[in-house]
Design a protein around this motif. Structure first.
Motif, short mmCIF file in Angstrom:
data_model
loop_
_atom_site.label_atom_id
_atom_site.label_comp_id
_atom_site.label_asym_id
_atom_site.label_seq_id
_atom_site.Cartn_x
_atom_site.Cartn_y
_atom_site.Cartn_z
N GLY A 8 51.36 68.85 -45.63
CA GLY A 8 52.26 69.93 -45.99
C GLY A 8 51.78 70.63 -47.25
N ILE A 12 54.52 65.06 -48.14
CA ILE A 12 55.62 64.80 -47.21
C ILE A 12 56.38 63.59 -47.69
CG2 ILE A 12 56.21 64.15 -44.83
CD1 ILE A 12 53.69 65.69 -43.95
N ASP A 26 58.93 68.45 -46.28
CA ASP A 26 57.89 68.84 -47.22
C ASP A 26 58.45 68.63 -48.61
OD1 ASP A 26 56.05 70.50 -48.88
OD2 ASP A 26 55.25 71.01 -46.91
N TYR A 78 60.24 68.48 -40.95
CA TYR A 78 59.27 68.30 -39.88
C TYR A 78 59.90 67.52 -38.74
CZ TYR A 78 55.76 69.75 -43.28
OH TYR A 78 55.04 70.46 -44.20
N ASN A 91 55.04 69.89 -37.02
CA ASN A 91 55.86 71.02 -37.44
C ASN A 91 56.05 71.98 -36.29
OD1 ASN A 91 53.32 72.14 -37.41
ND2 ASN A 91 53.42 72.94 -39.48
#
Length: 91
Positions: A8, A12, A26, A78, A91
């Motif tokens: 990310g 994450i 994220d 996510y 994602n």
């Protein structure tokens, strides 16, 4: 507790939610979206994620929504899928 991974924009953060589901966000704070302003949990069972690096915004763990502070958008979430052995994050 929390698990932190690379990926990310800001990394994450993974949280185990209700019914043993996994939630992944994220770590980039939505007020200052960059790699330096990241959220984290202050203690193992803290229900709030906080942007300690920049603006001190607070986010609710179960849905990523803003609890207080300068941020006006929820954390980027996510998709997760746990097959019993591996946790997949997309994602």
């Amino acid at each position: 507790g929390y698990e932190y991974l690379n990926g990310g924009l800001g990394g994450i953060i993974i949280v185990q939610g209700l019914n043993n589901e996994f939630i992944a966000y994220d770590r980039a704070c939505t007020f200052e979206t960059n790699t330096e302003c990241r959220v984290s949990g202050e203690s193992i069972n803290d229900p709030i994620l906080t942007c300690l690096d920049c603006c001190n915004s607070k986010f609710i763990v179960i849905d990523g929504s803003v609890a207080e502070g300068s941020a006006n958008q929820a954390l980027k979430r996510y998709n997760t899928y746990f097959d019993g052995v591996m946790l997949y994050i997309t994602n």
